[in-house]
Each structure stands twice: as C-alpha cells, then as structure tokens.
Enzyme design. Structure first.
Site, PDB file in Angstrom:
ATOM      1  CE1 TYR A  66     -15.375  28.864 125.281  1.00 57.62           C
ATOM      2  CE2 TYR A  66     -15.269  29.776 123.225  1.00 57.62           C
ATOM      3  CZ  TYR A  66     -15.130  29.730 124.603  1.00 57.62           C
ATOM      4  OH  TYR A  66     -13.921  30.903 124.808  1.00 57.62           O
ATOM      5  CD  GLU A 104     -15.572  37.520 128.607  1.00 58.80           C
ATOM      6  OE1 GLU A 104     -15.861  37.595 127.300  1.00 58.80           O
ATOM      7  OE2 GLU A 104     -15.417  36.696 129.484  1.00 58.80           O
ATOM      8  CG  ASP A 157     -19.059  39.455 126.391  1.00 59.94           C
ATOM      9  OD1 ASP A 157     -20.124  40.073 126.686  1.00 59.94           O
ATOM     10  OD2 ASP A 157     -18.931  38.447 126.542  1.00 59.94           O
ATOM     11  CB  ILE A 172     -18.541  29.406 118.052  1.00 59.85           C
ATOM     12  CG1 ILE A 172     -18.115  30.023 116.679  1.00 59.85           C
ATOM     13  CG2 ILE A 172     -17.917  30.125 119.400  1.00 59.85           C
ATOM     14  CD1 ILE A 172     -19.067  31.433 116.337  1.00 59.85           C
ATOM     15  CG  HIS A 173     -20.041  25.342 113.324  1.00 63.40           C
ATOM     16  ND1 HIS A 173     -19.688  24.462 112.575  1.00 63.40           N
ATOM     17  CD2 HIS A 173     -21.367  25.643 113.439  1.00 63.40           C
ATOM     18  CE1 HIS A 173     -20.741  24.058 111.969  1.00 63.40           C
ATOM     19  NE2 HIS A 173     -21.759  24.439 112.473  1.00 63.40           N
ATOM     20  CG  ASP A 205      13.764  31.589 131.275  1.00 63.75           C
ATOM     21  OD1 ASP A 205      13.516  30.921 130.251  1.00 63.75           O
ATOM     22  OD2 ASP A 205      13.596  32.664 131.363  1.00 63.75           O
TER      23      ASP A 205
END
Lengths: 322, 322, 322
Positions: free
Chosen positions: C33, C154, C189, C255-256, C303
C-alpha cells in the site's frame, strides 16, 4: 481394565444387543486401500483384521493397469466375500466421475456374481455428481439391493458444496439403491488443490478437517480421517489417530498393512464413551419394559441416530474386551 | 490504572452516556444457571453479582422435578424482579422444543405477575423451531411487550443451519414480541453429538467455537462461550475466559457460584477497547454538534451496531472503574 | 540449489513457458500500500520490487486529503505505468462503497490517460456491492477493456456471504469488464468487527483465515494474507508469511517498504511445488505432441486452473533462480 470387569462388560453388551436387535452401523476404523490389480496384496488384506477393505481402481492403480484392476477385482468378487472371524466391510473404490474410467469400474464390480458391500467414490465436488452416480448404479442393481456409499471430499469446491452434497445424497438414498455411510477427508488431494503444506500437527487443514466431521455427524455419517503418509512412523500415526478421534472422527485411511492394528486400536471407544453407551442401552431397555413415553437419558431426548451411535460404541467395546 | 485516571474515565462515560441516551445492550458476562426447583439457590443467585441469571427448567432439573421447577420459578416471578445495586438480566431457560415440557415451562413464566427479561431456548437446530417458539410466545404476551431471546447452538445440525436460524430469528423479531440478544455455544451437548473429546485448550471445537462467534457478530448478537466444567480450577477458568474473549466472546456460561467473579472480571473490556469506545462516543458527540453528514471514526463509517458496541464497552468500563 | 541445477531449471521453464504460451496469472506476493496523496512515496514504491502496488485512496489517506489523493493518483496514471525490470501489478484501492467517496475515486482513475491494471475494493459485504461496483465500472470503460478486481473480506457479514460474493463476481465477470483475481483477508477491520484480540500465532482468526483461502481456491482466486503490524519485526513477519503460505495463501499485504523483500522471498514456491509444476508442464507438453485424450498427471485429471497454477509456480521458480 481387569479381566473380570471386561467379562462383565462383554456379557452386558451381548444381552443388550439382543434386546435392541438393531444393526445399522458397522465400525469402519481402518479403511485399508489395496491396489485392485495386485491379487497377492488383495489376498493378504483379508488377513489384516481391518474393518473396511477398499479394492482400489483409482490412485493405487496406474493408468495402463486400470483394465487389469477391474478384471482382478471382478474375479475376486465372483468367488464371494471371504468369511473372516468377524464381519467387515468389503468395498471397491472406483475412479472419479471426472475420468473416463468410472463407468467401466462400476460395471465390472456390479456385474460380478456377488456384489461388494460398498462403493467408494472419490473427488465428489457437487451434488450433480451424486445424481450421475445414482443413475448409473440404477442400471445394474435392483431397488431391493442396497450398496453402501462412501463419499470422498478432497477439494475446495467440494467443501463449498459439502452440505448440498450430503442433502442430495440423503434425499436420493431414500428411493435409490444406495445408502451413504461415510465421508472421507481426502487430505492429500485437498492440500494439493488449496496449495497447503502440512506440518506434523496438521493445523493448516484444521478448518476443513473439523468442518468435514461436523457435516458428517449432522447427516448421521461416519467420518474417516486423513492418511498418515509416513507409514513407518507408527508413533506419529497413533498421535494423529488420537487427534482425529478427539475431533469426532470414527476411523482413518490406511495405506500400508503395518498401519492397520495401530488404527484399529486407536479408534476403539474410550471408557467414558463405553459407559455412556451401556448406560443408554440399559436405560432404553428398562424404559421399554415400563412402556413410558418420550425417552430421555441424562437430560437429553434420545432419538434413533443416538441409539445407533450407542450400539456402535457398544459393539466396538466388545472388540476391546474380547 | 490509578484512581485519578479511573475517576476521569468514569466522568467521561457518565456524560457521554447521557448525550447518546441509548441503552440497547446490557452486558452478559457471566450467564449463571440456577436450578429452577431450588428456592434457596435462586435466592442466593441474586447476591452473586452475575450479569445474567437463568432460572433453569432444563438440564439442571430432574424429569420428576419439572413441575416443581415451574411452580418455584413462577412464585419468584410473581414477587417481581429483585432490585440489586445495578441492573442485570433475569431469564428463564425452558426445556428444548423437542421435549414435551417446553410449553408448560413457557406458560408458567409468561402468566406470572411479572415477566422475566429473557427466555433462553436450548437445542435450537432449525429455523422452524424459532417459528414454533415465536407462535407460542404470541399466545401469552402482547406485541407491546418485548422479551429477550437467547439461542442455544449445541449440535452439528444446528451449526449447519446457523445462518438460517439467525436470519429467521431476525426477521420474526421485527414483527414479533421478542428480540434476539445472544447465541450460546452449548459445548457439552455439542461434543456429545459430534463425539468430540475436549482437551484443555479446546482445540477440538475450534471450528465450531469460532464459527459461532462470527455468525453472532454478523447478526449483532452477543456470543456466550462454553462451560468450564472443572469448577474448582479457577486459574483454568480464567485462562479459558481470556481465550474466549480474545476470539470475540462477550461472556461465558457459569455452572457454579464460585465461577461468577472470575468470569465477570475476565470479560471486562481491555484498555485499548475502552479507549476505542470512548474515542468513538466523544467523536460522535462532536459530530452531532457540528451537524455533519456521514460519520466516520478512524477511517471507518460508523453504523448503529458499532455505536451500540461502543456504548456497551463504555458501560463495562464504568464497572471496571467503579 | 547449486547454480548448475538453477540454470537447468531456468532453461526448462523458459522453454515450457514458450510451449504452453499462456499467461493468465501474475504472482502477487507482496501487496504494497502507498498513500495516494504522497507523490514521493508513490515514486519510491516503484523501486521496491513488489509484485503488486496499490495506490491507496482508503485507510492510508485522511478524510480531508481524499481529493488530493485522487488528483495525485490520476496525474501518475496520466504519465503511464512505469516500466520496471519485470512485470508487476499496478492498482488503485478506492474507498468502500459504503462511503460517499468511492465514485469519485473510481472516476479519477478510470478517466486517466492510462488505466491501472487493477481496482482494489475494500469492505465488500454482500454480492449487491459487487453489482453496484460492476455497474459503475461500466460507465467508464468499454467491454474490450478488462480490469483486475481484488476483493477485500473484512467483516463477519462478509464471511457469511463469502460464497455468494464470489459466485456473483464470477458470474458478472463473464459479461462485464473486470476479472476477479484475489481475495484479501482484511484482518484488522475483521478483528475490530468481531471484537477479536490477536496473539502472535493468530489462532483467534484461524476459522476466518482458513475459510477465506478455501473459498478463494474454489473460485480459482489468489488469497492475500493479513497485515503484520509490527513492521520492524522482520523475523516475526517471516514466520507469519510462512504460516500463511502453508495454509495456501499466495501473498501478503505490506504496509511498510521494509517488509517487501521478506514477503517476496517467503512466498516463493517450495522445491516440491516447483518440481510438481515442472513435471506437470513437461507432461502436458509430451501429451500434446502425442495427441492423446484426457490429460492426467500423477493420477489426477488436469483442468485449466491447475495448468494455470503450475505455470504460476514455474514463473515464481524462475524468480527464485534468476
């Protein structure tokens, strides 16, 4: 337990079993696979005292040996089910209904002189597959004959559809010529399908393993736990048997003759389970004599599946004491 | 926390509670069972500071004492709910709707001079059972009266139908005279039904235990954790309380007076939960003053159930500091 | 592995990739992010070698910076996706469809000169939300353009509706202009919603975490594991990566910047997975040459999704050896 208690237990169970006179369940502690194309291994399997022997057309047989397996299995069935010192389940595991082999597998064993007790169907993923199986079965055997059906759950999709699969199977079995008896947790294919890498405590499959046993019990089916692959590690096998049994599993798949006795022992009922079952059966007996209404035991209304469970436990207890 | 911080916290909560002025939830940390046929134990239960007292007609009462339990409970209800130092929930656990007892149980407590706050219904397995209960309730109380409903989930079948049970209950409660408030994990009956043998960490019931709390929260219900049977082992009880609380459980069933205070303490909110709740309530207060539109807190849209949860936490925090 | 084996492996994969010539999956090991309103961090993110970069409009951006984030992201998209040494996924995480922001977020990135590869949609709770998203998407892009969709799960409600969400998404994607590629376990969350307090082994979320990966695989989606919050503890991060990967997760939220390389390494396939994938691809190649019918590998019918999985593993193996 000492021998006097064991004898008394044995006598109790024998007399109670006579009274209730039902025989719905047979134990399936060790479910032993034997390659269908190997007459020597098949012959040996009957000497191993496994509750359930599965003559395998599927994973245990190479593709170029499928026809050979069918012929071998059929010739064994033609001779009739061997009589052993106690009852056991003789089944045939056909190939998955996604393959081009299953119809020939089914034909081979359903047109033999004697039917197997049970058909084991791998890789069921939707209730549509159960319908297909049921229709095919109807081509060979009449409605007065009932085969046991053992269902393999071994993919993410199968777990998504698990309740639907069980509902349809239960519904079809009411008019069809089969009776569902077990769900099997096909853990190796399941792990490959999800991309799971199992560790020794199998915590990675906990969700699936516990969901399977819960759904099985909701439909009054036995639940057969995963394969323990390291077949030389009998201590590890025993631990995993006990872990599965604590979760409610009633048996385990066995891939090697050396695993049979460990599994058969591990899935014997515990003393507290035996006590519960004997108490329930005895209470039922007294209740019947007095002609009372609703039957409760230790505060619970007792229904037929619970009676069956008690009788099954009592039978296993007899094995423990004999 | 030192006493100055505790005092400040207390003042904050009091003022915030006044502003928001709602009172949907009451905490149900310890859910204490008292045998309905034992006036002495019932009287004692009111001295124990449990959030929720369940006068029991079911497992705690022998079959030949059912009528006695009904009469005893009714005579207590006739006298009116005792006023204690703080509010609590007074309920009656009736027998399962599968038994021949439940209608008489319900009649006894619904025709008393004062109604209980809550009816606890064990062994609900399908949404049909909820309909049956709702219809029967309608015979005795008007639509202007609302009873709380606590639902017991304690079998494989109940877990299969859990979402349906909650949907139907939510739907019926909109026009009926009851309001669902809790799901209870009836672990002993559940384990017997599945054939589970629990160990101390209860890993064998993890699937069911976590599914129950997830479904409860999806329907904005409290979740009450399993019984800790070894009632003399308070350290073990505390550990299991904390384990359940970490999973999201909001309370626990209590079978012995000695367990009450451990459970009540263990289910107090943590400092971080208190901080979150107070922050949210304060933010809501400011937001209301400024007449803004959508209300967000720490990046999340805040809906009514979340507000209720914050208020409940704030109430519990007040207990912690008082 | 020594360098000769690595070289041979590399050559095998290159030649096999040419033969099969498909490219359905791209790996998404680290999903990084980057705050959408921070041009400096966005520029830096392209130097970090993450499989998937998510320019964030949601949690990483304060409410009074939402408009700023949209403009910044749009100006980056206008310049075109930066070419790096290898392919990667460039996505935009919009705000939840419950907020008043998401339509503006979507408009900003879908009217840029170049489209992002992927839209990440947080807090999807019902299949209705997917319909809403699909309709809005249709306003901006034609059916000849296909965007990847990454779905965030979430909340308790989302888990209740998870299978429905996936079914509807799959169904809508057949005629719409998006293609679902991932489920993300939005654990923070989720924990807040349920009231869960996680410990280091995350046993409290086991049910949800394993359900998500199972459902993802049933719908042939990648599964992205939870955030490891203690971003300075790289050893703890590695442990949790391995735990998630064993469960079947294919990547992890980051996140980092400091977490990227640990995650990218941890989610490389294991030697046994590489061996399986290479064996399958090679077997497929031979099978194609001989013009045979049903294609089986190690006893399983193969498959298309399984072929894709093998190719994805082979691609990752190439990263490992290069």
């Amino acid at each position: 337990m000492n021998s006097i208690i064991r004898q008394r237990l044995f006598q109790q169970i024998v007399s109670l079993a006579k009274i209730s006179g039902r025989n719905y369940y047979i134990p399936r502690r060790a479910l032993l696979y034997v390659p269908g194309d190997d007459p020597k291994k098949i012959s040996k399997s009957f000497t191993l005292d496994a509750d359930c022997i599965a003559l395998d057309c599927e994973d245990g047989v190479a593709i170029n040996r499928k026809e050979n397996a069918r012929e071998t299995i059929r010739s064994f069935l033609d001779k009739g089910k061997p009589t052993l010192s106690r009852d056991y389940d003789l089944g045939v595991r056909i190939n998955s209904l996604e393959t081009p082999y299953w119809q020939e597998d089914l034909k081979a064993c359903l047109t033999a002189k004697f039917l197997p007790d049970t058909i084991l169907v791998p890789k069921i993923e939707t209730d549509e597959t159960v319908r297909l199986f049921s229709d095919e079965l109807g081509k060979y055997i009449g409605t007065n004959q009932i085969l046991n059906l053992i269902i393999y759950i071994e993919s993410a999709k199968a777990f998504i559809n698990l309740v639907d699969i069980c509902k349809t199977t239960e519904s079809l079995s009411k008019t069809g010529n089969f009776r569902p008896v077990c769900l099997v947790f096909g853990s190796d294919d399941f792990c490959a399908n999800i991309g799971i890498t199992r560790t020794e405590d199998a915590n990675e499959v906990l969700y699936a393993r516990q969901k399977l046993v819960l759904v099985a019990k909701a439909f009054h089916l036995q639940a057969i736990d995963m394969v323990y692959i390291k077949y030389k590690d009998l201590e590890g096998l025993k631990m995993q048997c006990q872990q599965g049994m604590r979760m409610g599993y009633t048996g385990k798949q066995v891939i090697h003759p050396g695993q049979v006795s460990v599994v058969q022992d591990a899935f014997l009922p515990s003393p507290s389970q035996i006590e519960w079952a004997l108490g329930l059966l005895k209470s039922f007996e007294e209740h019947q004599k007095q002609g009372k209404g609703a039957f409760t035991y230790k505060g619970n209304m007792i229904d037929m599946p619970t009676m069956k469970q008690a009788e099954n436990t009592a039978k296993l207890a007899r094995l423990k004491t004999s």
